[in-house]
Design an enzyme around this catalytic site. Structure first.
Site, short mmCIF file in Angstrom:
data_model
loop_
_atom_site.label_atom_id
_atom_site.label_comp_id
_atom_site.label_asym_id
_atom_site.label_seq_id
_atom_site.Cartn_x
_atom_site.Cartn_y
_atom_site.Cartn_z
N CYS A 1 3.81 -5.05 10.06
CA CYS A 1 4.81 -4.42 10.93
C CYS A 1 4.98 -5.27 12.18
O CYS A 1 3.99 -5.74 12.75
CB CYS A 1 4.35 -3.02 11.30
SG CYS A 1 5.58 -2.11 12.27
N CYS B 1 2.56 -1.46 18.03
CA CYS B 1 2.17 -0.29 18.83
C CYS B 1 0.65 -0.36 19.00
O CYS B 1 -0.07 -0.65 18.04
CB CYS B 1 2.57 0.99 18.12
SG CYS B 1 4.35 1.08 17.79
N CYS C 1 -1.85 1.59 16.60
CA CYS C 1 -1.65 1.52 15.15
C CYS C 1 -2.31 0.28 14.58
O CYS C 1 -2.06 -0.83 15.03
CB CYS C 1 -0.15 1.51 14.84
SG CYS C 1 0.20 1.44 13.08
N CYS D 1 -2.38 8.12 8.63
CA CYS D 1 -1.37 7.53 9.52
C CYS D 1 -1.97 6.43 10.36
O CYS D 1 -2.98 6.62 11.03
CB CYS D 1 -0.86 8.57 10.51
SG CYS D 1 0.03 9.88 9.78
N CYS E 1 3.72 8.63 0.27
CA CYS E 1 3.95 7.95 1.55
C CYS E 1 4.20 6.48 1.24
O CYS E 1 3.30 5.78 0.75
CB CYS E 1 2.71 8.14 2.41
SG CYS E 1 2.82 7.27 3.97
N GLU F 1 0.83 -1.21 0.00
CA GLU F 1 0.00 0.00 0.00
C GLU F 1 0.86 1.26 0.00
O GLU F 1 1.79 1.38 0.80
CB GLU F 1 -0.92 0.00 1.22
CG GLU F 1 -2.02 -1.04 1.10
CD GLU F 1 -3.12 -0.87 2.15
OE1 GLU F 1 -3.73 0.20 2.22
OE2 GLU F 1 -3.35 -1.82 2.89
N1 SAH Z 1 7.16 2.66 12.09
C1 SAH Z 1 7.43 4.02 11.74
C2 SAH Z 1 6.72 4.40 10.47
C3 SAH Z 1 5.22 4.45 10.56
S1 SAH Z 1 4.80 6.09 10.39
C4 SAH Z 1 7.08 4.93 12.89
O1 SAH Z 1 6.56 4.44 13.88
O2 SAH Z 1 7.41 6.11 12.84
C5 SAH Z 1 3.30 6.16 11.04
C6 SAH Z 1 3.11 7.37 11.94
O3 SAH Z 1 1.72 7.38 12.24
C7 SAH Z 1 3.84 7.23 13.27
O4 SAH Z 1 4.24 8.49 13.76
C8 SAH Z 1 2.76 6.68 14.20
O5 SAH Z 1 3.00 7.03 15.54
C9 SAH Z 1 1.52 7.33 13.63
N2 SAH Z 1 0.29 6.58 13.85
C10 SAH Z 1 0.14 5.25 13.94
N3 SAH Z 1 -1.15 4.94 14.13
C11 SAH Z 1 -1.84 6.11 14.15
C12 SAH Z 1 -3.21 6.44 14.28
N4 SAH Z 1 -4.15 5.51 14.40
N5 SAH Z 1 -3.54 7.75 14.23
C13 SAH Z 1 -2.60 8.70 14.06
N6 SAH Z 1 -1.30 8.44 13.91
C14 SAH Z 1 -0.91 7.16 13.95
#
Ligand code: SAH
Length: 346
Positions: free
Chosen positions: A113, A117, A120, A334, A106, A93
């Site tokens: 992954c 977290c 996420c 995100c 992006c 994606e």
């Molecule tokens: N693994 C890397 C790249 C992923 S970037 C990282 O963690 O930075 C994805 C970004 O979106 C990260 O900053 C993460 O904290 C944020 N993110 C993940 N889930 C989210 C959500 N449900 N709403 C808003 N931001 C989110």
């Protein structure tokens, strides 16, 4: 003999493959231009190379590309999500966003992954595999050739699926080609790599010649709550120290991303601690109100709570912005990308 994947080679590996064929080294620069500036997918199109070399390349190498399976456009903003398929049947994606005349791609660095977290959605589907460097580059190439005006500048963010620093070898190979004058020629300010921040890996990258901006997903102001939200994250102190050294070395600010989760990390004391730990340091803070997904254990804060957080933070912290995520209606924002398990082949 099995053909080699030419786009999976680093710049040095390509150069030695070409000199190994008794050709001059600069031929490999010409090949990079054909592959990444003109986007050709056949060696016989590389018309400034001799016919003999083109035939030889065709015998030894394949040129990989991604096939577009699906394209979904947002009804609310200028974003679109692309489902791309590699030769092996892997589904990837990629998201294209546009705001104020700037286009940003992006990209994903892994399928799924391994970080898990808790906020996420990508983590809920588990981890399938690392993307190869050519699969990372082909996401950019696909959109550059098909969806971006010729010669139009664009930005790249490693903010799709996956943790780029857990796929370091392929990500650094891709960065080198994104930077190269003979390939994508993208400057430091056009590329942002987002990571939960592994301090030792960031230190190694600081010492490398690769040009990109760094974003750290901070998301909490105490080690305890950061660990709870992001089980694989390192301590805040050492992570910010590594990010600060990177930023100073590159004469730029590092971005700290902070997903705002209602009642969890958006309280006044969180804002105060965040201001304290960033005051006077080369950072910019990017607040991301949580993008909700089905079954998520968190809520997006109200506008009033977001305002309160910003008002406490602003006077003392370095630059603060609130990210208004694009593509929330098409699950492209995100943390909303999700792994597709089906593997379709025609
Ligand atoms: N693994 C890397 C790249 C992923 S970037 C990282 O963690 O930075 C994805 C970004 O979106 C990260 O900053 C993460 O904290 C944020 N993110 C993940 N889930 C989210 C959500 N449900 N709403 C808003 N931001 C989110």
């Amino acid at each position: 003999m099995k053909k080699r994947n030419i786009k999976a080679l680093s710049i040095t590996e390509l150069a030695s493959a070409i000199t190994g064929l008794d050709e001059q080294r600069h031929r490999s620069d010409q090949i990079l231009q054909w592959l990444y500036q003109k986007g050709v997918t056949r060696f016989d199109r590389m018309t400034n190379l001799s016919l003999e070399l083109r035939r030889l390349l065709d015998k030894r190498f394949v040129i990989s590309s991604l096939e577009q399976i699906e394209e979904t456009h947002s009804n609310r903003d200028q974003s679109a999500k692309y489902l791309l398929r590699s030769e092996a049947g892997t589904l990837i994606e990629t998201v294209l966003m546009e705001s104020r005349g700037y286009q940003t791609i992006c990209i994903s660095s892994q399928v799924g992954c391994p970080l898990r977290c808790s906020f996420c959605r990508t983590g809920t589907g588990g981890f399938e595999r690392n993307l190869r460097s050519d699969e990372i580059l082909n996401q950019v190439l696909h959109l550059k050739m098909n969806r971006i005006e010729p010669r139009h500048r664009f930005n790249i963010v490693f903010m799709g699926m996956g943790e780029p620093l857990l796929n370091l070898e392929n990500v650094t190979k891709a960065l080198e080609i994104l930077n190269s004058q003979h390939a994508f020629a993208l400057a430091q300010k056009r590329i942002t790599l987002s990571t939960i921040g592994f301090p030792d890996i960031i230190e190694r990258l600081t010492a490398s010649p690769l040009k990109f901006g760094l974003a750290i997903s901070l998301n909490a102001t105490t080690d305890r709550s950061r660990r709870k939200l992001m089980p694989q994250a390192a301590g805040i102190g050492e992570t910010l120290q590594a990010a600060e050294s990177f930023a100073r070395n590159r004469r730029m600010r590092a971005t700290l991303e902070y997903v705002l989760l209602s009642g969890v990390n958006d309280r006044p004391e969180d804002a105060r601690r965040l201001a304290d730990m960033t005051h006077g340091r080369p950072f910019k803070i990017n607040l991301i109100p949580f993008n909700e997904w089905d079954g998520a254990p968190f809520k997006r804060p109200t506008e009033a709570r977001i305002d309160r957080f910003v008002k406490i933070l602003l006077p003392r912290a370095p630059a603060v912005t609130v990210r208004r995520s694009q593509g929330t209606d098409i699950d492209a924002a995100c943390g909303q990308l999700r792994m597709r398990r089906e593997r379709c082949r025609d």
